[in-house]
Write a protein that holds these residues in place. Structure first.
Motif, short mmCIF file in Angstrom:
data_model
loop_
_atom_site.label_atom_id
_atom_site.label_comp_id
_atom_site.label_asym_id
_atom_site.label_seq_id
_atom_site.Cartn_x
_atom_site.Cartn_y
_atom_site.Cartn_z
N ILE A 120 -1.67 49.78 30.31
CA ILE A 120 -1.78 48.32 30.32
C ILE A 120 -2.66 47.85 29.19
O ILE A 120 -3.80 48.28 29.05
CB ILE A 120 -2.36 47.82 31.66
N PRO A 121 -2.16 46.95 28.34
CA PRO A 121 -2.99 46.48 27.23
C PRO A 121 -4.01 45.43 27.67
O PRO A 121 -3.73 44.61 28.54
CB PRO A 121 -1.95 45.87 26.28
N GLN A 122 -5.18 45.49 27.08
CA GLN A 122 -6.16 44.41 27.16
C GLN A 122 -6.04 43.65 25.85
O GLN A 122 -6.20 44.23 24.78
CB GLN A 122 -7.57 44.96 27.35
N THR A 123 -5.74 42.36 25.91
CA THR A 123 -5.38 41.62 24.70
C THR A 123 -6.33 40.47 24.42
O THR A 123 -7.06 40.01 25.29
CB THR A 123 -3.94 41.08 24.83
N ALA A 124 -6.28 40.02 23.18
CA ALA A 124 -7.10 38.88 22.76
C ALA A 124 -6.45 38.22 21.56
O ALA A 124 -5.68 38.85 20.81
CB ALA A 124 -8.52 39.32 22.42
N ALA A 125 -6.74 36.96 21.36
CA ALA A 125 -6.32 36.22 20.17
C ALA A 125 -7.53 36.11 19.26
O ALA A 125 -8.57 35.56 19.64
CB ALA A 125 -5.80 34.84 20.54
N VAL A 126 -7.42 36.65 18.04
CA VAL A 126 -8.55 36.68 17.11
C VAL A 126 -8.25 35.75 15.94
O VAL A 126 -7.17 35.81 15.34
CB VAL A 126 -8.79 38.11 16.59
N GLN A 127 -9.22 34.89 15.63
CA GLN A 127 -9.04 33.93 14.54
C GLN A 127 -8.88 34.66 13.22
O GLN A 127 -9.61 35.61 12.91
CB GLN A 127 -10.25 33.00 14.47
N LYS A 128 -7.89 34.25 12.44
CA LYS A 128 -7.68 34.86 11.12
C LYS A 128 -8.83 34.52 10.18
O LYS A 128 -9.58 33.57 10.38
CB LYS A 128 -6.37 34.36 10.52
N GLY A 129 -8.93 35.33 9.12
CA GLY A 129 -9.91 35.03 8.08
C GLY A 129 -10.97 36.09 7.95
O GLY A 129 -10.96 37.12 8.63
N GLN A 130 -11.91 35.85 7.05
CA GLN A 130 -12.97 36.82 6.76
C GLN A 130 -13.99 36.83 7.88
O GLN A 130 -14.29 35.80 8.49
CB GLN A 130 -13.63 36.45 5.42
N SER A 144 1.27 37.51 15.39
CA SER A 144 0.35 36.60 14.71
C SER A 144 0.99 35.23 14.57
O SER A 144 2.22 35.07 14.63
CB SER A 144 -0.04 37.15 13.34
N THR A 145 0.14 34.24 14.39
CA THR A 145 0.55 32.87 14.07
C THR A 145 -0.21 32.49 12.81
O THR A 145 -1.03 33.27 12.30
CB THR A 145 0.17 31.91 15.22
N PRO A 146 0.01 31.30 12.28
CA PRO A 146 -0.78 30.90 11.09
C PRO A 146 -2.29 30.87 11.34
O PRO A 146 -3.07 30.96 10.39
CB PRO A 146 -0.24 29.51 10.78
N TRP A 192 -14.46 42.12 4.79
CA TRP A 192 -13.46 42.42 5.80
C TRP A 192 -12.83 41.14 6.34
O TRP A 192 -13.51 40.12 6.50
CB TRP A 192 -14.10 43.19 6.97
N GLN A 193 -11.53 41.23 6.62
CA GLN A 193 -10.85 40.14 7.29
C GLN A 193 -9.91 40.72 8.35
O GLN A 193 -9.53 41.89 8.29
CB GLN A 193 -10.10 39.26 6.31
N VAL A 194 -9.57 39.91 9.32
CA VAL A 194 -8.72 40.36 10.42
C VAL A 194 -7.37 40.82 9.87
O VAL A 194 -6.72 40.10 9.10
CB VAL A 194 -8.51 39.24 11.46
#
Length: 456
Positions: free
Chosen positions: A300-310, A396-398, A366-368
């Motif tokens: 089972i995955p544990q998931t998250a939405a991570v903001q793009k960028g450095q 991913s989304t924008p 580093w960036q995502v």
């Protein structure tokens, strides 16, 4: 709704397939959903999603290409092959019939200066182990429980009055919290546990006095005066113990011990009562409900939405970055860093808190990352960065990247039809005049599985 966050989970189904080899197409026939799982935090949608999938999936047009099926089967075979390479050899299994503690040292003792003092510490052990600079070592084995010895490897003798300066180096409240925070009987010269020292992977089994085996179920006895789950199979006259999810058996509690696969255990193990003190051992027995549930939870995955960028990630090295190749791949990993850093071609990746980051140098910036190197799938269990294979980039989304990990990232692996902890391989630490970077260990901490909290 359109603006709601996606929920990632897992579903198991079975189906007959019709294959059109000319059109290279696969058609599912009579598809049945056997189980669904969604990660913690999605309880509010779990029931609705499960029902939606169960009711809708059999009616959806799920035809797909034969190439996808073959690729999936190939990936599955590789996963099974990787699981076979988990190491099942026993560690050194030590038995004592009196109070004892295992002092695990990762190889030969390594001394380093304690800042602003005249003392040194053995840094490659979890315990506070201090050298006075002269002829004595002092070990803080529990709250206010000190031992002394002429060598770091012992023999150790209980010391009721360690030097005040050395005792002051260890926060006893912190020591109490690390040992579980439970109030226990004060340690004295009369009841002080023996300190058992090992510089190799090992586990310790302790009974309170001579071993006392009592009937548990037909053909199976249990060591009743021990906190470890140790069994005697009457028909074979073999002792069994389960360590890090792996079963070992021997003709004597002194060994030698041999691995026994969970699906080759005597039938009596499946009958361990669910209301007994040994009930947690059922999870390591192939075919039990507990084993099946644990295997599903391990996927089972544990998931998250991570903001793009450095991002601001501090990756440090002992000197200049030093990379070694990962067998079976064109990838490299940093051996002189406490961080998990990989090199793929001209790109560098770091995995931090189950998120992939990418950089143009070993020091970032580093960036995502919106993807991970394909060859991560081929990292073998023999390599200390094997666990990053279970950290994924889903979508991913924008604005964000959807990431996640399955319990393999934290050391929980499926081996045949049960789960085990750790790869079983010993990973060499990085040692220099200034730093000691340990690697994840399978042995030495008596790790067990709880269905509510996982491994601990």
């Amino acid at each position: 709704s359109e603006n709601s966050e996606p929920v990632f989970g897992a579903a198991w189904f079975e189906s007959v397939v019709e294959i059109d080899r000319e059109a290279r197409n696969v058609h599912l026939v009579d598809l049945k959903v056997t189980d669904t799982r969604f990660p913690e935090g999605s309880e509010h949608v779990h029931g609705e999603l499960s029902q939606f999938i169960r009711e809708g999936l059999p009616h959806w047009d799920l035809d797909f290409s034969l190439d996808i099926l073959l690729t999936s089967l190939e990936a599955s075979e590789k996963e099974i092959a990787a699981a076979r390479n988990l190491k099942m050899d026993p560690p050194e299994i030590i038995y004592r019939d009196r109070p004892a503690l295992l002092l695990a040292i990762d190889g030969e003792p390594i001394l380093r200066e304690i800042e602003n003092t005249k003392y040194q510490a053995v840094i490659n052990t979890p315990y506070p182990l201090i050298f006075d600079g002269g002829s004595r070592y002092y070990l803080n084995a529990a709250k206010d429980a000190w031992y002394e010895a002429e060598k770091a490897t012992g023999p150790w003798k209980f010391d009721p009055t360690p030097p005040a300066e050395i005792a002051a180096l260890v926060d006893q409240e912190e020591a109490n919290q690390e040992s579980g925070g439970e109030e226990t009987e004060p340690v004295t010269a009369q009841n002080a546990p023996e300190i058992v020292v090992t510089t190799e992977p090992a586990e310790l089994i302790v009974s309170e006095g001579k071993p006392n085996f009592e009937p548990l179920v037909d053909d199976l006895l249990v060591l009743s005066n021990s906190q470890s789950d140790v069994f005697m199979h009457v028909s074979e006259q073999d002792y069994y113990v389960v360590l890090s999810g792996r079963w070992y058996h021997a003709k004597s509690l002194e060994g030698p011990w041999t691995f026994r696969a969970s699906d080759e255990l005597p039938a009596a193990f499946s009958a361990i009562p669910q209301d007994s003190d040994q009930a947690e051992s059922r999870v390591y027995v192939a075919g039990t409900d507990e084993a099946r549930e644990a295997v599903m939870d391990a996927q089972i995955p544990q998931t998250a939405a991570v903001q793009k960028g450095q991002v601001d990630i501090e990756v440090t090295y002992d000197g200049n970055p030093k990379f070694e190749s990962i067998d079976g791949t064109s990838l490299f990993y940093a051996v002189n860093s406490a961080s998990t850093v990989l090199k793929s071609g001209t790109d560098y990746y770091v995995v931090e808190d189950a998120v992939w980051y990418i950089g143009s140098s070993a020091n970032g910036p580093w960036q995502v990352a919106e993807s991970r190197p394909d060859e991560v799938e081929a990292i073998p269990p023999e390599n200390p960065v094997y666990n990053v294979k279970y950290v994924y980039v889903y979508d991913s989304t924008p604005e964000v990247v959807y990431v996640g990990y399955t319990p393999g990232y934290t050391g929980s692996y499926v081996y045949h039809t049960t789960i085990v902890y750790g790869t079983g391989w010993y990973y060499r630490p990085w040692i220099s005049p200034y730093w000691y970077y340990p690697r994840v260990a399978t042995w030495g901490f008596h790790i067990t599985y709880n269905p509510w909290t996982g491994w601990g």
